[in-house]
Design a protein around this motif. Structure first.
Motif, short mmCIF file in Angstrom:
data_model
loop_
_atom_site.label_atom_id
_atom_site.label_comp_id
_atom_site.label_asym_id
_atom_site.label_seq_id
_atom_site.Cartn_x
_atom_site.Cartn_y
_atom_site.Cartn_z
N ALA A 213 10.21 29.97 10.36
CA ALA A 213 9.06 30.39 9.56
C ALA A 213 9.53 31.22 8.38
CB ALA A 213 8.09 31.19 10.41
N ARG A 214 8.79 31.14 7.30
CA ARG A 214 9.14 31.90 6.10
C ARG A 214 8.78 33.37 6.25
NH1 ARG A 214 7.84 27.60 1.34
NH2 ARG A 214 8.37 25.73 2.52
N ASP A 215 9.35 34.17 5.37
CA ASP A 215 9.10 35.61 5.39
C ASP A 215 7.75 35.90 4.76
OD1 ASP A 215 9.21 38.34 5.37
OD2 ASP A 215 11.04 38.51 4.19
N GLU A 216 6.91 36.66 5.49
CA GLU A 216 5.58 36.99 4.95
C GLU A 216 5.66 37.83 3.68
OE1 GLU A 216 6.67 37.66 8.02
OE2 GLU A 216 5.07 37.45 9.54
N LYS A 217 6.69 38.68 3.59
CA LYS A 217 6.78 39.60 2.44
C LYS A 217 7.12 38.88 1.15
CE LYS A 217 9.92 42.33 4.19
NZ LYS A 217 10.14 41.70 5.50
N THR A 218 7.70 37.68 1.26
CA THR A 218 8.10 36.93 0.06
C THR A 218 7.49 35.54 0.11
OG1 THR A 218 10.21 38.06 0.40
CG2 THR A 218 10.08 36.57 -1.46
N ASP A 219 6.22 35.49 0.36
CA ASP A 219 5.54 34.20 0.51
C ASP A 219 5.13 33.68 -0.86
OD1 ASP A 219 4.27 31.99 1.57
OD2 ASP A 219 2.46 33.09 2.13
N ILE A 220 6.12 33.27 -1.66
CA ILE A 220 5.81 32.88 -3.04
C ILE A 220 5.05 31.56 -3.11
CG2 ILE A 220 7.85 34.10 -3.89
CD1 ILE A 220 9.20 31.40 -4.30
N TYR A 221 5.05 30.79 -2.01
CA TYR A 221 4.33 29.52 -2.02
C TYR A 221 2.93 29.64 -1.39
CZ TYR A 221 9.03 27.86 -2.98
OH TYR A 221 10.27 27.67 -3.53
N GLY A 222 2.56 30.83 -0.94
CA GLY A 222 1.23 31.03 -0.38
C GLY A 222 0.99 30.34 0.94
N VAL A 223 2.06 30.13 1.73
CA VAL A 223 1.93 29.44 3.01
C VAL A 223 0.98 30.17 3.95
CG1 VAL A 223 3.19 28.88 5.14
CG2 VAL A 223 4.13 28.25 2.91
N TYR A 224 1.09 31.49 4.01
CA TYR A 224 0.31 32.25 4.98
C TYR A 224 -1.14 32.46 4.57
CZ TYR A 224 4.72 32.93 7.32
OH TYR A 224 5.92 32.71 7.97
N LYS A 225 -1.50 31.98 3.41
CA LYS A 225 -2.92 31.97 3.03
C LYS A 225 -3.65 30.79 3.64
CE LYS A 225 -2.03 34.27 -1.42
NZ LYS A 225 -2.08 34.14 -2.90
N ALA A 226 -2.89 29.79 4.09
CA ALA A 226 -3.48 28.59 4.68
C ALA A 226 -3.75 28.82 6.17
CB ALA A 226 -2.55 27.40 4.50
N SER A 227 -4.87 28.33 6.65
CA SER A 227 -5.25 28.56 8.04
C SER A 227 -4.30 27.90 9.03
CB SER A 227 -6.68 28.04 8.28
OG SER A 227 -6.76 26.65 7.98
N TRP A 228 -3.69 26.77 8.64
CA TRP A 228 -2.81 26.06 9.57
C TRP A 228 -1.55 26.84 9.91
CZ3 TRP A 228 1.82 25.58 7.28
CH2 TRP A 228 1.87 25.43 5.89
N SER A 229 -1.22 27.86 9.08
CA SER A 229 0.00 28.64 9.30
C SER A 229 -0.14 29.65 10.42
CB SER A 229 0.40 29.37 8.01
OG SER A 229 -0.50 30.43 7.74
N GLY A 230 -1.37 30.02 10.75
CA GLY A 230 -1.59 31.06 11.74
C GLY A 230 -1.54 32.46 11.17
N GLY A 231 -1.19 32.57 9.87
CA GLY A 231 -1.24 33.86 9.19
C GLY A 231 -0.03 34.74 9.32
N GLY A 232 0.99 34.34 10.06
CA GLY A 232 2.17 35.17 10.22
C GLY A 232 3.35 34.36 10.72
N SER A 233 4.57 34.92 10.60
CA SER A 233 5.77 34.16 10.93
C SER A 233 5.89 33.86 12.42
CB SER A 233 7.02 34.93 10.46
OG SER A 233 7.09 36.20 11.06
N LYS A 234 5.44 34.76 13.28
CA LYS A 234 5.52 34.52 14.72
C LYS A 234 4.66 33.33 15.12
CE LYS A 234 5.04 36.74 19.25
NZ LYS A 234 4.73 38.00 19.96
N GLU A 235 3.42 33.33 14.64
CA GLU A 235 2.52 32.23 14.98
C GLU A 235 2.98 30.93 14.34
OE1 GLU A 235 -0.45 30.10 16.69
OE2 GLU A 235 0.16 32.17 17.14
N LEU A 236 3.48 30.98 13.11
CA LEU A 236 3.95 29.76 12.46
C LEU A 236 5.17 29.20 13.19
CD1 LEU A 236 3.79 27.68 10.24
CD2 LEU A 236 5.06 29.21 8.73
N THR A 237 6.06 30.07 13.67
CA THR A 237 7.21 29.60 14.44
C THR A 237 6.75 28.80 15.66
OG1 THR A 237 8.58 31.49 13.78
CG2 THR A 237 9.23 30.33 15.78
#
Length: 334
Positions: A213-237
């Motif tokens: 999973a990508r780093d939340e602090k440097t989410d330059i692509y806005g991955v964690y803004k999408a609902s499918w990501s789960g909102g954080g690196s642990k959930e996305l992993t």
């Protein structure tokens, strides 16, 4: 004056043309964005610089441009060049990506492995680093690479990975999906995996690495803004791993995402992700990746590894191997 966002040219909105033209532009421009280091020293130095230079002073007012028609013609010509380059790379992937083996020819008794993926495969010459960590007494690793910037599993199939699979009696094919595709709410990954697994003959292992999973602090692509990501690196992993588990039939799973998550949790000072984009591995992350891949490919304990690359603290390397060993034990990799 093409629009720029997150340090990438936004060409899709400009060129409303057939997909080969847009793909061609991406293939033409991607090398300029993701400059793969050619040497260890160059890679190490590259990670010490800032992502972007300070803003330049406000430029003076521009003179009137040539008009929309000439600009459109120029854009189409550039896209055409990109489409041509894209087609040529399809014919011969070695024109684009080349990660050198440790020896000029396969050593006797070598374990031959094909790595299929995108920039996460060739960044830091990852297959070569895996070959370097193989301990004495184990068959040396000989590899080939089928990699394209940003490619997902379905694209590998469309680009002719079948020919490369059939070109050699590989002991295994290591497949690296696009970094978020196993978690995406569409059928791209499931369809790609179904088609890919049909290409791997009986007796040849297929190993799918679970993306980190990508780093939340440097989410330059806005991955964690999408609902499918789960909102954080642990959930996305967990979602990435679940996606891989759900759609593999005969492939094995290499839990790289879990290893990265544990390092970031248990060894927070270990910089495994590049702080510039939060997605690419640093030299520390590449080493963790290498010892995990060794464990998956050889079905051996990562603690057996003794090799430490230049620029990595031996004590930190030992901690990474110990953690990778625990992940391998928990996932019954050996």
């Amino acid at each position: 004056d093409l629009p720029v966002e997150n340090n990438r040219l936004q060409t899709d909105g400009l060129l409303k043309v057939l997909s080969p033209f847009a793909n061609g532009m991406h293939r033409l421009l991607e090398p300029a964005v993701e400059k793969r280091p050619q040497t260890v020293a160059e890679a190490r130095d590259g990670f010490r610089v800032a992502l972007m230079a300070p803003p330049a002073p406000e430029p003076p007012p521009k003179k009137k441009g040539p008009g929309i028609v000439p600009l459109a013609i120029i854009a189409m010509l550039v896209a055409g060049v990109g489409a041509y380059a894209y087609t040529e790379h399809q014919k011969d992937p070695s024109n684009y990506i080349n990660v050198e083996n440790l020896t000029a020819t396969p050593p006797p008794g070598a374990k031959k492995v094909l790595f299929a993926g995108n920039s996460h495969v060739y960044w830091w010459d990852q297959p070569r680093l895996v070959a370097q960590v193989v301990p004495a007494g184990q068959p040396p690793l000989w590899f080939d690479v089928f990699a394209w910037p940003g490619a997902n599993v379905k694209r590998h199939v469309e680009m002719g990975v079948e020919d490369t699979i059939e070109s050699e009696d590989w002991a295994a094919v290591v497949l690296q999906p696009q970094s978020v595709e196993p978690a995406l709410p569409n059928d791209e990954f499931s369809e790609g995996m179904a088609r890919f697994e049909k290409l791997v003959p009986s007796g040849m292992r297929s190993i799918v690495w679970v993306p980190w999973a990508r780093d939340e602090k440097t989410d330059i692509y806005g991955v964690y803004k999408a609902s499918w990501s789960g909102g954080g690196s642990k959930e996305l992993t967990h979602r990435l791993e679940k996606g891989v588990r759900s759609w593999i039939q005969k492939s094995e799973m290499c839990p790289l995402g879990e290893a990265f998550l544990r390092v970031r949790t248990e060894l927070p000072k270990a910089p495994v992700l590049d702080e510039r984009d939060g997605s690419k591995a640093t030299h520390v992350g590449a080493y963790l990746n290498a010892v995990m891949l060794y464990s998956c490919i050889y079905k051996r304990d990562a603690a057996e590894v003794t090799f430490v690359p230049e620029g990595l603290d031996p004590g930190a390397a030992a901690k990474l191997r110990a953690l990778a060993s625990k992940v391998g034990e928990d996932y019954k990799l050996y």
